[in-house]
Design an enzyme around this catalytic site. Structure first.
Site, PDB file in Angstrom:
ATOM      1  N   ALA A 130       0.493  -1.410  -0.183  1.00 28.47           N
ATOM      2  CA  ALA A 130      -0.275   0.330  -0.058  1.00 28.47           C
ATOM      3  C   ALA A 130       0.768   0.834   0.008  1.00 28.47           C
ATOM      4  O   ALA A 130       1.381   1.623   1.021  1.00 28.47           O
ATOM      5  CB  ALA A 130      -0.596  -0.110   1.126  1.00 28.47           C
ATOM      6  N   GLY A 339      30.539  19.106 -14.995  1.00 26.62           N
ATOM      7  CA  GLY A 339      31.598  18.344 -16.223  1.00 26.62           C
ATOM      8  C   GLY A 339      31.305  16.651 -15.542  1.00 26.62           C
ATOM      9  O   GLY A 339      31.306  16.596 -14.460  1.00 26.62           O
ATOM     10  N   GLU A 363       5.682  11.202  -0.051  1.00 20.42           N
ATOM     11  CA  GLU A 363       4.855  11.966  -0.043  1.00 20.42           C
ATOM     12  C   GLU A 363       3.469  12.366  -1.206  1.00 20.42           C
ATOM     13  O   GLU A 363       3.174  13.215  -1.320  1.00 20.42           O
ATOM     14  CB  GLU A 363       4.899  13.518   0.637  1.00 20.42           C
ATOM     15  CG  GLU A 363       5.685  13.021   2.141  1.00 20.42           C
ATOM     16  CD  GLU A 363       5.691  14.123   3.216  1.00 20.42           C
ATOM     17  OE1 GLU A 363       4.961  15.659   3.406  1.00 20.42           O
ATOM     18  OE2 GLU A 363       6.327  14.108   3.761  1.00 20.42           O
ATOM     19  N   SER A 366       4.799  12.256  -7.997  1.00 23.20           N
ATOM     20  CA  SER A 366       4.435  12.890  -8.519  1.00 23.20           C
ATOM     21  C   SER A 366       3.113  12.956  -9.608  1.00 23.20           C
ATOM     22  O   SER A 366       2.639  13.409 -10.145  1.00 23.20           O
ATOM     23  CB  SER A 366       5.601  12.937 -10.087  1.00 23.20           C
ATOM     24  OG  SER A 366       6.694  14.072  -8.965  1.00 23.20           O
ATOM     25  N   GLU A 367       3.319  11.514  -9.761  1.00 22.66           N
ATOM     26  CA  GLU A 367       2.054  11.059 -10.797  1.00 22.66           C
ATOM     27  C   GLU A 367       0.915  11.501 -10.284  1.00 22.66           C
ATOM     28  O   GLU A 367      -0.020  11.713 -10.336  1.00 22.66           O
ATOM     29  CB  GLU A 367       2.330   9.742 -11.152  1.00 22.66           C
ATOM     30  CG  GLU A 367       3.435   9.533 -11.967  1.00 22.66           C
ATOM     31  CD  GLU A 367       4.864   9.600 -11.633  1.00 22.66           C
ATOM     32  OE1 GLU A 367       4.747   9.205 -10.403  1.00 22.66           O
ATOM     33  OE2 GLU A 367       5.439   9.671 -12.381  1.00 22.66           O
TER      34      GLU A 367
HETATM   35  C1  LIG Z   1      13.537   8.357   1.121  1.00 24.12           C
HETATM   36  C2  LIG Z   1      11.972   7.430   2.073  1.00 24.12           C
HETATM   37  C3  LIG Z   1      11.680   8.214   2.493  1.00 24.12           C
HETATM   38  C4  LIG Z   1      10.014   7.709   2.421  1.00 24.12           C
HETATM   39  N1  LIG Z   1      10.102   8.595   3.971  1.00 24.12           N
HETATM   40  C5  LIG Z   1       8.029   8.374   4.718  1.00 24.12           C
HETATM   41  C6  LIG Z   1       7.484   7.937   6.033  1.00 24.12           C
HETATM   42  O1  LIG Z   1       8.358   8.820   6.153  1.00 24.12           O
HETATM   43  N2  LIG Z   1       6.619   7.910   5.859  1.00 24.12           N
HETATM   44  C7  LIG Z   1       5.795   6.689   5.181  1.00 24.12           C
HETATM   45  O2  LIG Z   1       4.496   6.072   5.396  1.00 24.12           O
HETATM   46  N3  LIG Z   1       6.051   6.986   3.388  1.00 24.12           N
HETATM   47  C8  LIG Z   1       7.040   7.080   3.554  1.00 24.12           C
HETATM   48  N4  LIG Z   1       7.552   7.200   2.232  1.00 24.12           N
HETATM   49  C9  LIG Z   1       6.864   6.387   0.931  1.00 24.12           C
HETATM   50  C10 LIG Z   1       6.418   7.057  -0.083  1.00 24.12           C
HETATM   51  O3  LIG Z   1       5.887   8.019   0.893  1.00 24.12           O
HETATM   52  C11 LIG Z   1       6.300   6.243  -1.140  1.00 24.12           C
HETATM   53  O4  LIG Z   1       7.487   5.640  -1.396  1.00 24.12           O
HETATM   54  C12 LIG Z   1       5.307   7.060  -1.830  1.00 24.12           C
HETATM   55  O5  LIG Z   1       3.960   7.376  -1.292  1.00 24.12           O
HETATM   56  C13 LIG Z   1       5.256   5.549  -3.330  1.00 24.12           C
HETATM   57  O6  LIG Z   1       4.540   4.970  -2.589  1.00 24.12           O
HETATM   58  P1  LIG Z   1       4.712   3.830  -3.642  1.00 24.12           P
HETATM   59  O7  LIG Z   1       7.277   3.645  -3.380  1.00 24.12           O
HETATM   60  O8  LIG Z   1       4.557   2.089  -2.998  1.00 24.12           O
HETATM   61  O9  LIG Z   1       5.006   3.362  -5.346  1.00 24.12           O
HETATM   62  P2  LIG Z   1       3.939   2.191  -5.843  1.00 24.12           P
HETATM   63  O10 LIG Z   1       3.275   3.151  -5.121  1.00 24.12           O
HETATM   64  O11 LIG Z   1       4.104   1.498  -6.345  1.00 24.12           O
HETATM   65  O12 LIG Z   1       4.407   3.233  -6.954  1.00 24.12           O
HETATM   66  C14 LIG Z   1       4.857   3.266  -8.193  1.00 24.12           C
HETATM   67  C15 LIG Z   1       4.615   3.900  -8.999  1.00 24.12           C
HETATM   68  O13 LIG Z   1       3.518   3.625 -10.352  1.00 24.12           O
HETATM   69  C16 LIG Z   1       3.064   5.675 -10.244  1.00 24.12           C
HETATM   70  N5  LIG Z   1       1.323   5.169  -9.293  1.00 24.12           N
HETATM   71  C17 LIG Z   1       1.451   4.648  -8.505  1.00 24.12           C
HETATM   72  N6  LIG Z   1      -0.194   4.791  -8.916  1.00 24.12           N
HETATM   73  C18 LIG Z   1      -0.452   5.426  -9.421  1.00 24.12           C
HETATM   74  C19 LIG Z   1      -1.602   6.139 -10.668  1.00 24.12           C
HETATM   75  N7  LIG Z   1      -2.544   6.010  -9.294  1.00 24.12           N
HETATM   76  N8  LIG Z   1      -1.819   6.764 -11.509  1.00 24.12           N
HETATM   77  C20 LIG Z   1      -0.116   7.352 -11.976  1.00 24.12           C
HETATM   78  N9  LIG Z   1       0.667   6.923 -11.877  1.00 24.12           N
HETATM   79  C21 LIG Z   1       0.350   5.799 -10.299  1.00 24.12           C
HETATM   80  C22 LIG Z   1       3.607   6.018  -9.349  1.00 24.12           C
HETATM   81  O14 LIG Z   1       3.927   7.120  -9.627  1.00 24.12           O
HETATM   82  C23 LIG Z   1       4.918   5.317  -8.840  1.00 24.12           C
HETATM   83  O15 LIG Z   1       5.473   5.678 -10.517  1.00 24.12           O
HETATM   84  C24 LIG Z   1       9.599   6.710   2.290  1.00 24.12           C
HETATM   85  C25 LIG Z   1       9.840   6.157   0.832  1.00 24.12           C
HETATM   86  C26 LIG Z   1      11.604   6.933   0.665  1.00 24.12           C
HETATM   87  C27 LIG Z   1      11.739   6.035  -0.921  1.00 24.12           C
END
Ligand SMILES: Cc1cc2nc3c(=O)[nH]c(=O)nc-3n(C[C@H](O)[C@H](O)[C@H](O)COP(=O)(O)OP(=O)(O)OC[C@H]3O[C@@H](n4cnc5c(N)ncnc54)[C@H](O)[C@@H]3O)c2cc1C
Length: 386
Positions: A130, A339, A363, A366-367
């Site tokens: 999630a 460079g 958080e 971009s999508e």
């Molecule tokens: C360094 C770091 C710190 C973080 N800190 C926190 C934190 O403190 N607390 C916390 O709760 N989370 C934290 N996160 C998690 C972060 O918020 C999530 O990684 C982020 O929301 C994306 O979720 P996911 O990685 O599961 O990607 P996914 O949801 O699996 O997305 C994968 C790709 O699919 C695209 N995608 C997904 N759904 C759609 C849609 N409906 N339409 C178009 N494109 C879509 C996404 O844009 C992305 O390009 C952190 C992440 C990192 C890397």
């Protein structure tokens, strides 16, 4: 309208800039290499009030406005994205959620030490399955007398392995979907609550990121945060403010990289003159300067609206989206202007290039920001997307 900072704001900016250059910049590369969380720096920032920046003084904070807080994040990120990210997550996610949704006792027990920097906070919504669709939370909380038993695992929690306090989300009523998710405050040392794997990241490597595991974790009802079933809805509000902070993080990383690139362009000579004499380099600098200004204005406007008590969902998403993508572009140009030297670790633009990448992901990617903006433009409910 007034585009100028007040005297107090200038003073805040100057104070944080001096601290950042003196205390944070010198060790940034080493901490990045070692993935070392900057505890001492966080302690000092706590003593300065910067870990409860917009929390009222009676709850241990500095009582700044959001328009002041974003200056702090920008100045920290200008020299070190890791510290900027950690301070942003501690302030706008964990500390703010407990302050916003907590009762008086929770504010006293948790907000005060968090705001003073005596405790480090995590806020953990994301789960392995999630992410963007955080309403798909699977962790569960089941009532057991006056307690709750939490099971599940969270991923990518900023401060997951160094936190003293963590706000987590778990399903308390499966049948109610996103209105059946509640927030809980976990405390270090609670049985069944532990950090899982620490992530080995591309950038912001000194900002701790780890899994959080809850295995039959017994949490007293006194640690349930906000209304039962309202945790996810509150999380969306918290993310509105958080995204403004990530916008400021992007502006700061971009500003730092831009300053490095400008100085380098003036000093590096090729073909018998500084590379800043070449129009191709000038255009990269001009585009970067313009985009940073535009990003900063979007972030400031979103913060201003938040201080004015207005709904900021769209403004926050726009600020976060534009400034994140600006940070990636500006840091990329800064590497290009350096460079080959931009590709090695002695030059801070290499780190800025890696650090900037988190801004377009954390958080809400971009999508997802584009989705939020489009849905609001088209009149759909804000609750449809994180
Ligand atoms: C360094 C770091 C710190 C973080 N800190 C926190 C934190 O403190 N607390 C916390 O709760 N989370 C934290 N996160 C998690 C972060 O918020 C999530 O990684 C982020 O929301 C994306 O979720 P996911 O990685 O599961 O990607 P996914 O949801 O699996 O997305 C994968 C790709 O699919 C695209 N995608 C997904 N759904 C759609 C849609 N409906 N339409 C178009 N494109 C879509 C996404 O844009 C992305 O390009 C952190 C992440 C990192 C890397």
């Amino acid at each position: 309208m007034d585009f100028l900072l007040t005297e107090e704001q200038e003073l805040t900016r100057q104070t944080v800039r001096e601290f950042a250059e003196r205390e944070i910049a010198p060790g940034a590369l080493e901490r990045d290499e070692k993935q070392e969380f900057p505890r001492d720096i966080m302690k000092k920032l706590g003593a300065m009030g910067m870990l409860g920046a917009f929390i009222p003084p009676e709850y241990g904070g500095a009582g700044l406005k959001y328009v002041d807080y974003i200056l702090v994040i920008e100045e920290l990120a200008r020299v070190d994205g890791s510290v900027g990210l950690s301070v942003a997550a501690h302030n706008s996610l964990c500390t703010n959620h407990i302050f916003m949704a907590g009762n008086e006792e929770q504010r006293r027990r948790f907000t005060v030490p968090l705001a003073r920097g005596e405790k480090i906070g995590a806020w953990s919504l994301t789960e392995p399955t999630a992410g963007s669709d955080a309403s798909g939370t699977r962790s569960t909380a089941v009532r057991d007398g006056g307690d709750w038993i939490l099971n599940g695992s969270k991923t990518f929690a900023t401060h997951g392995s160094v936190c003293d306090v963590a706000v987590v989300f778990a399903v308390t009523d499966k049948g109610r979907g996103k209105h059946g998710i509640s927030a809980f405050i976990l405390e270090a040392g609670m049985k069944g609550f532990r950090a899982g794997r620490k992530e080995n990241k591309m950038g912001c490597r000194a900002s701790d990121t780890a899994e959080i595991v809850m295995a039959d974790c017994r949490v007293p009802d006194a640690n349930r945060l906000g209304e039962e079933g309202q945790g996810f809805i509150d999380a969306l509000r918290i993310l509105d403010g958080g995204r403004i902070g990530i916008g400021a993080l992007g502006v700061g990383i971009a500003q730092g990289a831009f300053e490095q690139a400008t100085a380098y362009a003036k000093s590096r000579r090729q073909f018998g003159r500084p590379i800043a004499d070449f129009q191709a380099v000038q255009w990269m600098l001009a585009d970067s300067a313009m985009e940073i200004h535009a990003a900063r204005l979007l972030v400031q406007r979103a913060a201003f609206l938040k201080d004015a008590g207005q709904d900021v969902t769209r403004a926050a998403s726009m600020a976060k989206l534009y400034s994140s993508e600006t940070a990636v572009r500006v840091a990329g140009r800064a590497v290009q202007i350096h460079g080959g030297y931009g590709y090695v670790k002695e030059y801070p633009v290499e780190r800025a290039y890696r650090d900037a990448r988190i801004c377009t992901i954390g958080e809400g990617t971009s999508e997802i920001q584009r989705l939020v903006i489009a849905r609001l433009l088209l009149g759909e409910s804000r609750e449809r997307a994180t």
